[in-house]
Design an enzyme around this catalytic site. Sequence first.
Site, PDB file in Angstrom:
ATOM      1  N   HIS A  32       6.723   4.822  -2.164  1.00 40.99           N
ATOM      2  CA  HIS A  32       5.602   3.889  -2.030  1.00 40.99           C
ATOM      3  C   HIS A  32       5.859   3.000  -0.811  1.00 40.99           C
ATOM      4  CE1 HIS A  32       2.131   1.655  -3.599  1.00 40.99           C
ATOM      5  NE2 HIS A  32       2.769   0.539  -3.263  1.00 40.99           N
ATOM      6  N   ASP A  34       4.357  -0.036   1.543  1.00 42.85           N
ATOM      7  CA  ASP A  34       3.433  -1.175   1.520  1.00 42.85           C
ATOM      8  C   ASP A  34       3.180  -1.721   2.919  1.00 42.85           C
ATOM      9  OD1 ASP A  34       2.865  -1.649  -1.312  1.00 42.85           O
ATOM     10  OD2 ASP A  34       5.009  -2.040  -1.489  1.00 42.85           O
ATOM     11  N   HIS A  65       0.164   2.340   0.823  1.00 44.30           N
ATOM     12  CA  HIS A  65      -0.719   1.328   0.228  1.00 44.30           C
ATOM     13  C   HIS A  65      -1.075   0.322   1.309  1.00 44.30           C
ATOM     14  CE1 HIS A  65      -0.878  -2.255  -2.867  1.00 44.30           C
ATOM     15  NE2 HIS A  65      -2.074  -1.973  -2.359  1.00 44.30           N
ATOM     16  N   MET A 136      -3.448  -3.149  -9.329  1.00 46.31           N
ATOM     17  CA  MET A 136      -2.475  -4.187  -8.993  1.00 46.31           C
ATOM     18  C   MET A 136      -2.199  -5.024 -10.239  1.00 46.31           C
ATOM     19  SD  MET A 136      -1.733  -3.520  -5.923  1.00 46.31           S
ATOM     20  CE  MET A 136      -0.468  -4.800  -5.944  1.00 46.31           C
TER      21      MET A 136
END
Length: 213
Positions: A32, A34, A65, A136
């Site tokens: 992931h 960010d 993301h 979220m």
Amino acid sequence: MALIAPSLLSADFGNLERDVRRMDQSAAAWHHVDIMDGVFVPNLSFGLPVVKAIKKAATKPLDVHLMIVEPDRYIGAFRDAGADHLTVHIEACPHLHRTLQAIRQAGMRPGIAVNPHTPISALESIVGDADLVCLMSVNPGFGGQKFIESTYEKVRLLRALAGPDLLIEIDGGVTFENAPLLLASGADVLVAGNTVFGAPNPEEAVAQLAALK
Ligand code: DX5
Ligand code: ZN
């Protein structure tokens, strides 16, 4: 089996390649990644050159993301940097349908991220165009924040709305304590920053999360 996406925001940036390789060798499903612009969220993280460097080291997919305004401007750039999934915020996209199509046309899997205050009903007309929805469970911008409890109910509502094929990802404050109920509520993918990289043995933490039902 839960899909685990360790958040590299909590990795050791001085040893980023080492941490990417460690997660590649763990039970993690995805990395992931960010991206924060200091406008959509009150923090900056890192940008395209770092994503490229992660891609060079990684064997597992990059789940990117975007916590940025006007993400449409960067779809091609993130594809070229190596993103496999590209998730944009519903709150940042006035033409979300067009944005999701553009992500798919660029060869990536489109995702929609949803802030804690945005109701699941806002996804009604668009959820079928995404491969994943990222709920979220903290206000985006920082790792290591406290999980927002109303997320469980949002997972249940989203599963009922979207059916079995949508991947539901939870992002923010995921711990060994809340993960079982998140999975029981219908979540598929757990993002974990602090719980993985703050653990004495990050690979072991991923294995423990992945083994949850
Ligand atoms: C928050 C980011 C998250 C964050 C998760 O804005 O989107 O992915 O890194 O970190 P933890 O698991 O520590 O809350
Ligand atoms: Zn995230």
